[in-house]
Design a protein around this motif. Structure first.
Motif, short mmCIF file in Angstrom:
data_model
loop_
_atom_site.label_atom_id
_atom_site.label_comp_id
_atom_site.label_asym_id
_atom_site.label_seq_id
_atom_site.Cartn_x
_atom_site.Cartn_y
_atom_site.Cartn_z
N MET A 195 -8.38 13.02 -2.75
CA MET A 195 -7.98 11.73 -2.20
C MET A 195 -8.72 10.59 -2.91
O MET A 195 -9.78 10.78 -3.49
N ARG A 196 -8.16 9.41 -2.81
CA ARG A 196 -8.82 8.23 -3.34
C ARG A 196 -10.11 7.97 -2.55
O ARG A 196 -10.18 8.24 -1.35
N ILE B 26 -14.34 9.56 1.34
CA ILE B 26 -13.11 8.81 1.58
C ILE B 26 -13.47 7.53 2.33
O ILE B 26 -14.61 7.38 2.81
N ALA C 212 -9.40 6.02 0.51
CA ALA C 212 -8.29 6.49 1.34
C ALA C 212 -8.72 6.63 2.79
O ALA C 212 -9.87 6.96 3.10
N LYS D 197 0.83 -1.19 0.00
CA LYS D 197 0.00 0.00 0.00
C LYS D 197 0.88 1.25 0.00
O LYS D 197 2.06 1.22 0.34
N TYR E 8 -2.00 13.55 -2.64
CA TYR E 8 -3.23 12.92 -2.15
C TYR E 8 -3.66 11.78 -3.06
O TYR E 8 -4.10 10.73 -2.59
N ALA F 208 -1.97 8.21 -2.43
CA ALA F 208 -1.92 7.59 -1.11
C ALA F 208 -3.16 6.76 -0.78
O ALA F 208 -4.29 7.21 -0.97
N ASP F 209 -2.92 5.56 -0.26
CA ASP F 209 -4.00 4.76 0.32
C ASP F 209 -4.30 5.23 1.75
O ASP F 209 -5.45 5.16 2.19
#
Length: 329
Positions: free
Chosen positions: A226-227, A255, A230, A146, A198, A201-202
């Motif tokens: 963000m993912r 998120i 995340a 990750k 952003y 990143a997990d």
């Protein structure tokens, strides 16, 4: 002990460091505990006569310590210290020693998100087997492989990065000052280059201090970048993450979740029952809430004791102190 220095441990936080402290000193000293708000005239006089004060809260309303030669913050942040209320001839130092504990907290947060130990335990006690090996629907994740985003790369960020690399994670850093891409760092970004950070990143770990330029830095736009799966972990200062934006991102599942250790409201007195935010985070199922506990370990106490005692020894034997926040005039 006519030549003994007067050391005051001021407040509840500082009192945690008293036990065994005298054994670390190389100079003769008298030690006194004074509550956060002096309760007696003797308490007030102890502050006025102190050669050394150890604490993390000091305001202009406190008795002025005219004899003070060293104020040692019993933590890292100095935002609770009114430096102008201290005599200009006093050296002000802080201490770290919390980064090993906080790195362990962060790794526990990441692991608990992927390895559902507590949920598995709770459900097996009811006879349910949702994570049993052998079925594709029961697979849980790993943190190895990750991507970890570290927003801040000071003492805490560096310790977390070392732990994360040991678990096989990629480490992406965003920091106020440049960070070389070497060792534990795979990519480095400035605070003006956060969209790519952003998106990569997990997990996003916030460890920045609270400054005018960092207040509200993680805002609604940040959560949009963000993912969708995340997870945000805040071990820095609560208001670095915009309170309303965080709640909305979690409530509307923009998120994947959050682990929050630093908050927006705190109890005014020990034992007070206080909600940590004006928003009802406790009603959300995708957040883990802890009461600003990540650094508060037996190891942190020992390491900070050693730092504070060493600086007292240094100061009163004519050697330079470490971790000086404000030198004496």
């Amino acid at each position: 002990m006519a030549d003994a220095i007067e050391i005051v441990f001021h407040g509840r936080n500082a009192a945690s460091f008293v036990e065994g402290f005298d054994a670390l000193l190389e100079v003769a000293a008298r030690i006194r505990l004074v509550p956060d708000e002096p309760a007696t005239e003797a308490d007030a006089e102890a502050l006025r006569r102190a050669d050394v004060i150890i604490g993390n809260r000091f305001q202009a309303s406190q008795p002025r310590p005219e004899r003070l030669r060293l104020y040692h913050v019993s933590a890292t942040g100095t935002d609770g210290i009114a430096l102008d209320a201290l005599p200009p001839g006093a050296t002000v130092c802080n201490c770290y020693g919390h980064e090993p504990a906080m790195a362990e907290y962060v790794m526990a947060a990441l692991l608990s998100h992927q390895v559902r130990l507590f949920d598995a335990d709770r459900r097996l006690r009811k006879g349910e087997w949702p994570y049993r090996a052998g079925a594709a629907a029961n697979i849980h994740g790993e943190i190895g492989g990750k991507a970890l985003g570290l927003l801040g790369f000071g003492h805490i960020g560096r310790a977390v990065a070392a732990h994360a690399k040991a678990f096989g994670m990629a480490v992406h850093v965003a920091n106020r000052s440049p960070v070389p891409m070497a060792g534990d760092v795979d990519t480095s970004h400035g605070l003006d280059d956060l969209s790519a950070f952003y998106a990569a990143a997990d997990f996003v770990v916030v460890s920045l201090p609270l400054l005018p330029e960092t207040r509200g830095l993680v805002d609604a736009a940040a959560f949009d970048q963000m993912r969708p799966d995340a997870v945000l972990v805040n071990v820095g200062r609560g208001p670095v993450v915009d309170e309303a934006a965080l709640y909305e991102a979690l409530a509307h599942r923009r998120i994947g979740g959050a682990v929050i250790d630093t908050w927006y409201r705190y109890p005014e007195a020990q034992g007070d029952v206080t909600a940590p935010s004006r928003f009802d985070f406790a009603a959300l199922h995708n957040v883990v809430m802890t009461p600003h506990m990540s650094a508060w370990t037996d190891g942190t106490i020992r390491r900070r004791q050693a730092t504070m005692a060493d600086n007292i020894n240094r100061h009163f034997t004519g050697r330079a102190c470490n971790n000086v926040v404000r030198p004496a005039d």
